[in-house]
Motif scaffolding. Structure first.
Motif, PDB file in Angstrom:
ATOM      1  N   VAL A  58       0.844  -1.197   0.000  1.00  0.00           N
ATOM      2  CA  VAL A  58       0.000   0.000   0.000  1.00  0.00           C
ATOM      3  C   VAL A  58       0.878   1.245   0.000  1.00  0.00           C
ATOM      4  CG1 VAL A  58      -1.686   1.309   1.346  1.00  0.00           C
ATOM      5  CG2 VAL A  58      -1.931  -1.164   1.114  1.00  0.00           C
ATOM      6  N   GLN A  59       1.921   1.228   0.808  1.00  0.00           N
ATOM      7  CA  GLN A  59       2.825   2.371   0.873  1.00  0.00           C
ATOM      8  C   GLN A  59       3.517   2.581  -0.477  1.00  0.00           C
ATOM      9  OE1 GLN A  59       5.869   1.953   3.809  1.00  0.00           O
ATOM     10  NE2 GLN A  59       6.368   4.117   3.790  1.00  0.00           N
ATOM     11  N   ALA A  60       3.950   1.496  -1.115  1.00  0.00           N
ATOM     12  CA  ALA A  60       4.597   1.617  -2.422  1.00  0.00           C
ATOM     13  C   ALA A  60       3.614   2.141  -3.465  1.00  0.00           C
ATOM     14  CB  ALA A  60       5.159   0.264  -2.858  1.00  0.00           C
ATOM     15  N   GLY A  61       2.366   1.705  -3.384  1.00  0.00           N
ATOM     16  CA  GLY A  61       1.353   2.197  -4.315  1.00  0.00           C
ATOM     17  C   GLY A  61       1.078   3.677  -4.141  1.00  0.00           C
ATOM     18  N   LEU A  62       1.002   4.122  -2.900  1.00  0.00           N
ATOM     19  CA  LEU A  62       0.790   5.550  -2.644  1.00  0.00           C
ATOM     20  C   LEU A  62       1.972   6.382  -3.139  1.00  0.00           C
ATOM     21  CD1 LEU A  62      -0.788   5.417   0.918  1.00  0.00           C
ATOM     22  CD2 LEU A  62      -1.932   6.001  -1.224  1.00  0.00           C
ATOM     23  N   PHE A  63       3.180   5.865  -2.955  1.00  0.00           N
ATOM     24  CA  PHE A  63       4.360   6.568  -3.434  1.00  0.00           C
ATOM     25  C   PHE A  63       4.355   6.644  -4.958  1.00  0.00           C
ATOM     26  CE2 PHE A  63       8.858   6.548  -4.803  1.00  0.00           C
ATOM     27  CZ  PHE A  63       9.235   7.768  -4.274  1.00  0.00           C
ATOM     28  N   ALA A  64       3.984   5.543  -5.618  1.00  0.00           N
ATOM     29  CA  ALA A  64       3.921   5.532  -7.082  1.00  0.00           C
ATOM     30  C   ALA A  64       2.865   6.512  -7.589  1.00  0.00           C
ATOM     31  CB  ALA A  64       3.628   4.119  -7.583  1.00  0.00           C
ATOM     32  N   ALA A  65       1.724   6.588  -6.887  1.00  0.00           N
ATOM     33  CA  ALA A  65       0.689   7.539  -7.281  1.00  0.00           C
ATOM     34  C   ALA A  65       1.172   8.971  -7.111  1.00  0.00           C
ATOM     35  CB  ALA A  65      -0.576   7.304  -6.454  1.00  0.00           C
ATOM     36  N   TRP A  66       1.894   9.238  -6.053  1.00  0.00           N
ATOM     37  CA  TRP A  66       2.437  10.580  -5.816  1.00  0.00           C
ATOM     38  C   TRP A  66       3.428  10.954  -6.912  1.00  0.00           C
ATOM     39  CZ3 TRP A  66       7.524  11.928  -4.112  1.00  0.00           C
ATOM     40  CH2 TRP A  66       7.676  13.266  -3.785  1.00  0.00           C
TER      41      TRP A  66
END
Length: 85
Positions: A58-66
């Motif tokens: 989830v953290q990696a996904g949020l970072f990728a979205a950012w």
């Protein structure tokens, strides 16, 4: 230069060495340390474990979205949304 009555280093270590703690000596070595911990996990424990295992993704996904949002804003000239003021 050696002392006739023994090794001074060994004597010093014997003086400062702590006593064995009871939790290390009371329990026999062949017993299971926590048999209740291996009981069938309940629903809440399963959910907590699943969330804990998914957290890095989830953290990696949020970072990728950012990162994707930042790239889109810079490619768009900083006008996110495509509307001019």
């Amino acid at each position: 230069m050696t002392e006739p009555d023994g090794d001074p280093t060994a004597d010093f270590l014997a003086e400062v060495r702590p006593e064995e703690t009871p939790w290390r000596t009371d329990r026999p070595a062949d017993t299971d340390p926590a048999p209740e911990a291996e009981a069938a996990p309940g629903r809440a424990r399963s959910v907590v474990r699943a969330v804990g295992e998914a957290a890095p993704y989830v953290q990696a996904g949020l970072f990728a979205a950012w990162v994707a949002t930042s790239i889109a804003e810079s490619a768009d000239g900083g006008d996110f949304g495509g509307q001019s003021g």
